[in-house]
Design a protein around this motif. Sequence first.
Motif, PDB file in Angstrom:
ATOM      1  N   ILE A 220     -10.249  33.150   3.072  1.00  0.00           N
ATOM      2  CA  ILE A 220     -10.676  32.556   1.734  1.00  0.00           C
ATOM      3  C   ILE A 220     -11.887  32.677   1.530  1.00  0.00           C
ATOM      4  CG2 ILE A 220     -10.829  30.198   0.783  1.00  0.00           C
ATOM      5  CD1 ILE A 220      -8.059  29.523   2.181  1.00  0.00           C
ATOM      6  N   HIS A 221     -12.948  32.394   2.472  1.00  0.00           N
ATOM      7  CA  HIS A 221     -14.276  32.553   2.516  1.00  0.00           C
ATOM      8  C   HIS A 221     -14.652  33.909   2.034  1.00  0.00           C
ATOM      9  CE1 HIS A 221     -18.629  31.686   2.991  1.00  0.00           C
ATOM     10  NE2 HIS A 221     -18.582  32.913   3.674  1.00  0.00           N
ATOM     11  N   VAL A 222     -14.130  35.050   2.739  1.00  0.00           N
ATOM     12  CA  VAL A 222     -14.421  36.222   2.177  1.00  0.00           C
ATOM     13  C   VAL A 222     -13.767  36.577   0.727  1.00  0.00           C
ATOM     14  CG1 VAL A 222     -13.744  38.801   2.772  1.00  0.00           C
ATOM     15  CG2 VAL A 222     -14.194  37.063   4.788  1.00  0.00           C
ATOM     16  N   ARG A 231     -17.979  38.332 -10.259  1.00  0.00           N
ATOM     17  CA  ARG A 231     -18.486  37.659 -11.615  1.00  0.00           C
ATOM     18  C   ARG A 231     -19.816  38.317 -12.027  1.00  0.00           C
ATOM     19  NH1 ARG A 231     -17.038  32.648 -13.269  1.00  0.00           N
ATOM     20  NH2 ARG A 231     -15.903  32.469 -11.532  1.00  0.00           N
ATOM     21  N   HIS A 232     -20.548  38.258 -11.009  1.00  0.00           N
ATOM     22  CA  HIS A 232     -22.042  38.990 -11.197  1.00  0.00           C
ATOM     23  C   HIS A 232     -21.745  40.147 -11.745  1.00  0.00           C
ATOM     24  CE1 HIS A 232     -23.941  35.620  -9.621  1.00  0.00           C
ATOM     25  NE2 HIS A 232     -23.657  35.768  -8.388  1.00  0.00           N
ATOM     26  N   GLU A 233     -20.886  41.186 -11.519  1.00  0.00           N
ATOM     27  CA  GLU A 233     -20.809  42.553 -12.124  1.00  0.00           C
ATOM     28  C   GLU A 233     -20.388  42.416 -13.444  1.00  0.00           C
ATOM     29  OE1 GLU A 233     -18.137  44.927  -9.560  1.00  0.00           O
ATOM     30  OE2 GLU A 233     -19.424  44.673  -7.910  1.00  0.00           O
ATOM     31  N   GLN A 234     -19.793  41.195 -13.822  1.00  0.00           N
ATOM     32  CA  GLN A 234     -19.578  41.044 -15.181  1.00  0.00           C
ATOM     33  C   GLN A 234     -18.391  42.094 -15.787  1.00  0.00           C
ATOM     34  OE1 GLN A 234     -23.189  40.661 -17.351  1.00  0.00           O
ATOM     35  NE2 GLN A 234     -23.382  38.506 -16.654  1.00  0.00           N
ATOM     36  N   ARG A 235     -17.570  42.875 -15.000  1.00  0.00           N
ATOM     37  CA  ARG A 235     -16.756  43.753 -15.499  1.00  0.00           C
ATOM     38  C   ARG A 235     -15.097  43.195 -15.282  1.00  0.00           C
ATOM     39  NH1 ARG A 235     -19.870  47.741 -12.793  1.00  0.00           N
ATOM     40  NH2 ARG A 235     -18.272  47.623 -10.866  1.00  0.00           N
ATOM     41  N   THR A 236     -14.946  41.957 -14.832  1.00  0.00           N
ATOM     42  CA  THR A 236     -13.702  41.530 -14.943  1.00  0.00           C
ATOM     43  C   THR A 236     -13.763  40.024 -15.857  1.00  0.00           C
ATOM     44  OG1 THR A 236     -13.860  41.829 -12.557  1.00  0.00           O
ATOM     45  CG2 THR A 236     -12.130  40.468 -13.299  1.00  0.00           C
ATOM     46  N   ASN A 237     -12.368  40.001 -16.301  1.00  0.00           N
ATOM     47  CA  ASN A 237     -12.148  38.863 -17.090  1.00  0.00           C
ATOM     48  C   ASN A 237     -12.517  37.535 -16.675  1.00  0.00           C
ATOM     49  OD1 ASN A 237     -10.266  36.857 -18.100  1.00  0.00           O
ATOM     50  ND2 ASN A 237     -10.101  38.324 -19.657  1.00  0.00           N
ATOM     51  N   ALA A 238     -13.266  36.680 -17.045  1.00  0.00           N
ATOM     52  CA  ALA A 238     -13.776  35.562 -16.730  1.00  0.00           C
ATOM     53  C   ALA A 238     -12.853  34.629 -16.387  1.00  0.00           C
ATOM     54  CB  ALA A 238     -14.766  34.736 -17.493  1.00  0.00           C
ATOM     55  N   GLU A 239     -11.699  34.400 -17.488  1.00  0.00           N
ATOM     56  CA  GLU A 239     -10.389  33.576 -17.271  1.00  0.00           C
ATOM     57  C   GLU A 239      -9.738  33.940 -16.153  1.00  0.00           C
ATOM     58  OE1 GLU A 239      -6.826  32.036 -19.796  1.00  0.00           O
ATOM     59  OE2 GLU A 239      -8.147  33.425 -20.721  1.00  0.00           O
ATOM     60  N   ASN A 246      -9.134  29.044  -8.556  1.00  0.00           N
ATOM     61  CA  ASN A 246      -8.306  27.837  -8.477  1.00  0.00           C
ATOM     62  C   ASN A 246      -7.309  28.077  -7.644  1.00  0.00           C
ATOM     63  OD1 ASN A 246      -7.277  25.137  -9.861  1.00  0.00           O
ATOM     64  ND2 ASN A 246      -5.453  26.667 -10.209  1.00  0.00           N
ATOM     65  N   GLU A 247      -6.746  29.318  -7.493  1.00  0.00           N
ATOM     66  CA  GLU A 247      -5.923  29.360  -6.300  1.00  0.00           C
ATOM     67  C   GLU A 247      -6.301  28.993  -4.802  1.00  0.00           C
ATOM     68  OE1 GLU A 247      -3.947  33.005  -6.978  1.00  0.00           O
ATOM     69  OE2 GLU A 247      -2.744  32.420  -8.906  1.00  0.00           O
ATOM     70  N   LEU A 248      -7.560  29.754  -4.798  1.00  0.00           N
ATOM     71  CA  LEU A 248      -8.376  29.571  -3.535  1.00  0.00           C
ATOM     72  C   LEU A 248      -8.607  28.267  -3.305  1.00  0.00           C
ATOM     73  CD1 LEU A 248     -10.817  32.449  -3.634  1.00  0.00           C
ATOM     74  CD2 LEU A 248      -8.834  32.237  -2.426  1.00  0.00           C
ATOM     75  N   GLY A 253      -7.513  23.283  -0.211  1.00  0.00           N
ATOM     76  CA  GLY A 253      -6.766  21.836  -0.069  1.00  0.00           C
ATOM     77  C   GLY A 253      -5.960  21.599   0.830  1.00  0.00           C
ATOM     78  N   ARG A 254      -5.037  22.643   0.817  1.00  0.00           N
ATOM     79  CA  ARG A 254      -3.918  22.625   1.881  1.00  0.00           C
ATOM     80  C   ARG A 254      -4.408  22.362   3.405  1.00  0.00           C
ATOM     81  NH1 ARG A 254      -0.971  25.369  -2.273  1.00  0.00           N
ATOM     82  NH2 ARG A 254      -1.953  27.537  -1.316  1.00  0.00           N
ATOM     83  N   LEU A 255      -5.517  23.548   3.454  1.00  0.00           N
ATOM     84  CA  LEU A 255      -5.978  23.486   4.911  1.00  0.00           C
ATOM     85  C   LEU A 255      -6.911  22.082   5.256  1.00  0.00           C
ATOM     86  CD1 LEU A 255      -7.561  27.039   4.892  1.00  0.00           C
ATOM     87  CD2 LEU A 255      -5.660  26.207   6.340  1.00  0.00           C
ATOM     88  N   ALA A 256      -7.399  21.602   4.103  1.00  0.00           N
ATOM     89  CA  ALA A 256      -8.005  20.255   4.260  1.00  0.00           C
ATOM     90  C   ALA A 256      -6.902  19.110   4.587  1.00  0.00           C
ATOM     91  CB  ALA A 256      -8.740  19.684   3.179  1.00  0.00           C
TER      92      ALA A 256
END
Length: 261
Positions: A220-222, A231-239, A246-248, A253-256
């Motif tokens: 998950i961390h990786v 996100r910084h490359e700004q070549r992927t859809n932000a949504e 959100n899935e991560l 949350g499940r691990l917690a």
Amino acid sequence: MTFLLNGLVFILIGLQLPGVVAGVPTGLRWPLVGYGVLISLAVLGARMLWVYPSAYLPRWLGGSRARSAEAPLAEATLLGWGGMRGVLSLAAALALPLALPTGAAFPQRNPTLLLTFVVILVSLLVQGLTLRSLIGWLGLEADGVAEREEQALRVRLATHMLAYLQGPEAAGQAPAEILGRMQSRYQIRLDRLQRRAAGGPGAVPEATLSPFQKLQEVLIHVERGLLEKLRHEQRTNAELLRKLENELDLEEGRLALDKAS
């Protein structure tokens, strides 16, 4: 939505206040502030006059069983002190029209708004900032009801899920080996919860993650780091990035929950 609306209202206070103060004659400003403090005391006194009878009357009128219970004096005091002014007071004041039907300015609108602002600020700064100290002075402590409700709900969910995994409905959902692993996982969780309910938190050893769960945490961390790079490359859809993040979050949350239970 409530948080956003309250935030917008207090932004509105900040935007309106300079104009309102400018619309009040200079010699009247500080007297109005004093009147606002007096009104704040009157509002607080009226609330206390309502809270105490409402706390005691049901006990006095509820028969011998209700009368035998100790009246919640400290709780009533906290409830009365916590009645801070805010959105409703401001909405009532701002509902005053800017002008009369004749076209003339509405009389004393700015002084009324200034009084309302003072009452709101006094209640938030005085009552709000002293609330923590008042709780300590009254000796109020958490009764543990929320924790017990959470514990009961966790036990109920784990029991239900274990019964589902052991039933015929789950038989065709995955291979027997996977079902067995999931049953063991929920059984361990249920055992921990039941031991905690029977002997308190001290009866449960510190929860540890299995090697499989530890690997999940690392992955998950990786994965989150990779999404941040994208996100910084700004070549992927932000949504799309928000959806994956959100899935991560849900997986974390499940691990917690596994750690907590």
